[in-house]
Write an enzyme that holds these catalytic residues in place. Structure first.
Site, PDB file in Angstrom:
ATOM      1  N   ARG A  57       0.831  -1.207   0.000  1.00 21.91           N
ATOM      2  CA  ARG A  57       0.000   0.000   0.000  1.00 21.91           C
ATOM      3  C   ARG A  57       0.865   1.255   0.000  1.00 21.91           C
ATOM      4  O   ARG A  57       0.518   2.242  -0.648  1.00 21.91           O
ATOM      5  CB  ARG A  57      -0.954   0.003   1.211  1.00 21.91           C
ATOM      6  CG  ARG A  57      -2.008   1.082   1.095  1.00 21.91           C
ATOM      7  CD  ARG A  57      -3.175   0.890   2.023  1.00 21.91           C
ATOM      8  NE  ARG A  57      -4.291   1.714   1.594  1.00 21.91           N
ATOM      9  CZ  ARG A  57      -4.834   2.678   2.339  1.00 21.91           C
ATOM     10  NH1 ARG A  57      -4.387   2.902   3.553  1.00 21.91           N
ATOM     11  NH2 ARG A  57      -5.845   3.392   1.857  1.00 21.91           N
ATOM     12  N   HIS A 111       0.503   4.145  -2.682  1.00 21.20           N
ATOM     13  CA  HIS A 111       0.135   5.514  -2.320  1.00 21.20           C
ATOM     14  C   HIS A 111       1.224   6.524  -2.652  1.00 21.20           C
ATOM     15  O   HIS A 111       0.949   7.680  -2.957  1.00 21.20           O
ATOM     16  CB  HIS A 111      -0.255   5.588  -0.833  1.00 21.20           C
ATOM     17  CG  HIS A 111      -1.696   5.247  -0.623  1.00 21.20           C
ATOM     18  ND1 HIS A 111      -2.433   5.691   0.445  1.00 21.20           N
ATOM     19  CD2 HIS A 111      -2.547   4.513  -1.373  1.00 21.20           C
ATOM     20  CE1 HIS A 111      -3.674   5.250   0.345  1.00 21.20           C
ATOM     21  NE2 HIS A 111      -3.758   4.516  -0.746  1.00 21.20           N
ATOM     22  N   TRP A 153      -9.676 -10.127   7.737  1.00 15.05           N
ATOM     23  CA  TRP A 153      -9.018 -10.244   6.436  1.00 15.05           C
ATOM     24  C   TRP A 153      -9.692 -11.314   5.591  1.00 15.05           C
ATOM     25  O   TRP A 153     -10.494 -12.118   6.051  1.00 15.05           O
ATOM     26  CB  TRP A 153      -7.546 -10.576   6.634  1.00 15.05           C
ATOM     27  CG  TRP A 153      -7.347 -11.679   7.622  1.00 15.05           C
ATOM     28  CD1 TRP A 153      -7.415 -13.015   7.387  1.00 15.05           C
ATOM     29  CD2 TRP A 153      -7.097 -11.526   9.037  1.00 15.05           C
ATOM     30  NE1 TRP A 153      -7.200 -13.706   8.554  1.00 15.05           N
ATOM     31  CE2 TRP A 153      -7.002 -12.818   9.572  1.00 15.05           C
ATOM     32  CE3 TRP A 153      -6.925 -10.438   9.855  1.00 15.05           C
ATOM     33  CZ2 TRP A 153      -6.765 -13.048  10.914  1.00 15.05           C
ATOM     34  CZ3 TRP A 153      -6.686 -10.675  11.201  1.00 15.05           C
ATOM     35  CH2 TRP A 153      -6.604 -11.965  11.713  1.00 15.05           C
TER      36      TRP A 153
HETATM   37  C1  HEM Z   1     -10.379   2.489  -6.036  1.00 14.37           C
HETATM   38  C2  HEM Z   1      -9.106   2.315  -5.637  1.00 14.37           C
HETATM   39  C3  HEM Z   1      -8.757   1.990  -4.202  1.00 14.37           C
HETATM   40  C4  HEM Z   1      -9.384   2.373  -3.045  1.00 14.37           C
HETATM   41  C5  HEM Z   1     -10.609   3.257  -2.859  1.00 14.37           C
HETATM   42  C6  HEM Z   1      -8.639   1.742  -1.949  1.00 14.37           C
HETATM   43  C7  HEM Z   1      -8.968   1.869  -0.597  1.00 14.37           C
HETATM   44  C8  HEM Z   1      -8.386   1.144   0.426  1.00 14.37           C
HETATM   45  C9  HEM Z   1      -8.793   1.219   1.804  1.00 14.37           C
HETATM   46  C10 HEM Z   1      -9.907   2.106   2.364  1.00 14.37           C
HETATM   47  C11 HEM Z   1      -8.001   0.352   2.498  1.00 14.37           C
HETATM   48  C12 HEM Z   1      -8.024   0.079   4.005  1.00 14.37           C
HETATM   49  C13 HEM Z   1      -6.929   0.896   4.681  1.00 14.37           C
HETATM   50  C14 HEM Z   1      -6.942   0.615   6.186  1.00 14.37           C
HETATM   51  O1  HEM Z   1      -8.042   0.767   6.781  1.00 14.37           O
HETATM   52  O2  HEM Z   1      -5.886   0.239   6.740  1.00 14.37           O
HETATM   53  C15 HEM Z   1      -7.107  -0.261   1.553  1.00 14.37           C
HETATM   54  C16 HEM Z   1      -6.145  -1.219   1.893  1.00 14.37           C
HETATM   55  C17 HEM Z   1      -5.237  -1.753   0.987  1.00 14.37           C
HETATM   56  N1  HEM Z   1      -5.069  -1.366  -0.331  1.00 14.37           N
HETATM   57 FE1  HEM Z   1      -6.377  -0.256  -1.403  1.00 14.37          FE
HETATM   58  N2  HEM Z   1      -7.584   1.012  -2.451  1.00 14.37           N
HETATM   59  C18 HEM Z   1      -7.611   1.147  -3.813  1.00 14.37           C
HETATM   60  C19 HEM Z   1      -6.685   0.613  -4.712  1.00 14.37           C
HETATM   61  C20 HEM Z   1      -5.558  -0.103  -4.340  1.00 14.37           C
HETATM   62  C21 HEM Z   1      -4.455  -0.438  -5.240  1.00 14.37           C
HETATM   63  C22 HEM Z   1      -4.386  -0.024  -6.710  1.00 14.37           C
HETATM   64  C23 HEM Z   1      -3.551  -1.171  -4.505  1.00 14.37           C
HETATM   65  C24 HEM Z   1      -2.229  -1.772  -4.914  1.00 14.37           C
HETATM   66  C25 HEM Z   1      -1.880  -2.073  -6.152  1.00 14.37           C
HETATM   67  C26 HEM Z   1      -4.105  -1.292  -3.160  1.00 14.37           C
HETATM   68  C27 HEM Z   1      -3.503  -1.997  -2.132  1.00 14.37           C
HETATM   69  C28 HEM Z   1      -4.020  -2.096  -0.841  1.00 14.37           C
HETATM   70  C29 HEM Z   1      -3.511  -3.009   0.172  1.00 14.37           C
HETATM   71  C30 HEM Z   1      -2.379  -4.021  -0.015  1.00 14.37           C
HETATM   72  C31 HEM Z   1      -4.285  -2.798   1.325  1.00 14.37           C
HETATM   73  C32 HEM Z   1      -4.155  -3.511   2.676  1.00 14.37           C
HETATM   74  C33 HEM Z   1      -3.263  -2.684   3.572  1.00 14.37           C
HETATM   75  C34 HEM Z   1      -3.113  -3.273   4.981  1.00 14.37           C
HETATM   76  O3  HEM Z   1      -3.502  -4.461   5.190  1.00 14.37           O
HETATM   77  O4  HEM Z   1      -2.600  -2.553   5.864  1.00 14.37           O
HETATM   78  N3  HEM Z   1      -5.312  -0.633  -3.085  1.00 14.37           N
HETATM   79  N4  HEM Z   1      -7.360   0.234   0.296  1.00 14.37           N
HETATM   80  C1  LIG Z   2      -9.392 -10.200   0.859  1.00 12.82           C
HETATM   81  C2  LIG Z   2     -10.534  -9.288   0.683  1.00 12.82           C
HETATM   82  O1  LIG Z   2     -11.245  -9.291  -0.293  1.00 12.82           O
HETATM   83  C3  LIG Z   2     -10.763  -8.287   1.795  1.00 12.82           C
HETATM   84  N1  LIG Z   2     -10.791  -6.951   1.211  1.00 12.82           N
HETATM   85  C4  LIG Z   2     -11.783  -6.490   0.437  1.00 12.82           C
HETATM   86  N2  LIG Z   2     -11.543  -5.209   0.128  1.00 12.82           N
HETATM   87  C5  LIG Z   2     -10.370  -4.848   0.702  1.00 12.82           C
HETATM   88  C6  LIG Z   2      -9.661  -3.640   0.667  1.00 12.82           C
HETATM   89  C7  LIG Z   2      -8.458  -3.590   1.345  1.00 12.82           C
HETATM   90  C8  LIG Z   2      -7.972  -4.696   2.039  1.00 12.82           C
HETATM   91  C9  LIG Z   2      -8.673  -5.908   2.078  1.00 12.82           C
HETATM   92  C10 LIG Z   2      -9.873  -5.961   1.395  1.00 12.82           C
END
Ligand code: HEM
Ligand SMILES: CC(=O)Cn1cnc2ccccc21
Length: 287
Positions: free
Chosen positions: A42, A46, A185
């Protein structure tokens, strides 16, 4: 404007990869034993996702996440854990730029979680605090398909790349204290698979207002999806791609690798001599 990467110096980037990968393996207790992989992915996303193709601003080149204006962007809440994880790596290898380190951290995490190989080029150069892009460029999870399409168009991505990239939500979890979303998760929080797409299509989803008053989708196995996740099965063009990736993990991996590499290199011109690195995993090196 577009940044030109510096010519690659004689450095051993596999050594940096190995230090990050070993630390991911050792510090396995983070976030209820999910580990640091997902939050490192992430941070790479970001620090790159601030790019705007309309004026060639933002992107990973300047390593501007290190400055408080970007670090304190509400969209970046929780990423300090990834930043703190990388600090001793940066002390061990002070010659690497912040932009190279944040993107290399994401590449290492994807590969060590058994994801696809991600080609990575070096040469990002730290830029001063007055180059930090404005907050608010990263996506809002409460939105629908047209918002997602417009945001990823600003980043220079089409539908296929957009759906592939969001497949990274197979990793990690949401946290009330970071984004207001919460969910245990998914099936494979620290192993990269196409589960996100399989889940989207197969589970029965209900829209709830969670304890923080935020709307999210929940299923009977306790998994959750963001509104922007669910948009991928509501929009017919996105849905076709979700079905393709749910059926074939290899195609998903191929498309994710290309799109993630492109994301991490947005707004940067690399000299021809900076060849992409294909790093070996610890397992491949018997480490
Ligand atoms: C519409 C596009 C996206 C939105 C609105 C979005 C939003 C979010 C949100 C709200 C979380 C939860 C953050 C938290 O509460 O800790 C999250 C987690 C995450 N996002 Fe996205 N995301 C998007 C696209 C992406 C992309 C393009 C990637 C990487 C290629 C990505 C990778 C991740 C990962 C790996 C997590 C888990 C982080 C953790 O477990 O601490 N996301 N995202
Ligand atoms: C594994 C799964 O689908 C749970 N999940 C579904 N949406 C997500 C966004 C950020 C991190 C985990 C998320």
């Amino acid at each position: 404007g577009v940044h030109v990467a510096e010519k690659e110096a004689k450095r051993d980037y596999q050594e940096v990869y190995n230090a990050i990968a070993t630390k991911i393996r050792d510090e396995d207790e983070y976030d209820n034993y999910i580990g640091y992989g997902p939050v490192l992915v992430r941070l790479a996303w970001h620090s790159s996702g601030t790019f705007d193709r309309n004026d060639n601003s933002g992107g990973s080149f300047g390593g501007t996440y290190r400055f408080k204006k970007e670090m304190n962007d509400p969209s970046n809440k929780g990423l300090q854990n990834a930043f703190d994880f990388l600090r001793p790596i940066h002390e061990q290898f002070p010659w690497i730029s912040s932009g190279d380190l944040y993107t290399l951290g994401g590449v290492t995490a994807v590969q060590e979680m058994m994801g696809p190989k991600i080609p990575w080029r070096s040469g990002r150069v730290d830029q001063p605090e007055n180059t930090v892009p404005d907050n608010g460029r990263l996506p809002d999870a409460s939105q629908g398909a047209s918002y997602v399409r417009n945001l990823f168009d600003r980043l220079g991505f089409g539908d296929r790349e957009t759906v592939a990239l969001i497949g990274a939500h197979a990793l990690g979890k949401t946290h009330y204290e970071n984004s207001g979303y919460e969910g245990p998760w998914g099936p494979s929080p620290n192993v990269f698979t196409n589960d996100f797409f399989v889940n989207l299509l197969n589970a029965h989803w209900t829209l709830n207002t969670n304890k923080k008053g935020v709307k999210q989708w929940d299923n009977d196995q306790g998994h959750m999806m963001l509104p922007t996740d669910m948009a991928l099965v509501k929009d017919p063009k996105y849905r076709k791609l979700v079905e393709e990736y749910a059926k074939d993990q290899d195609v998903f991996f191929r498309d994710f690798s290309k799109a993630f590499a492109k994301l991490l290199e947005n707004n940067i011109k690399f000299p021809d001599q900076n060849k992409p690195h294909y790093f070996k995993t610890l397992d491949e090196q018997d480490l």
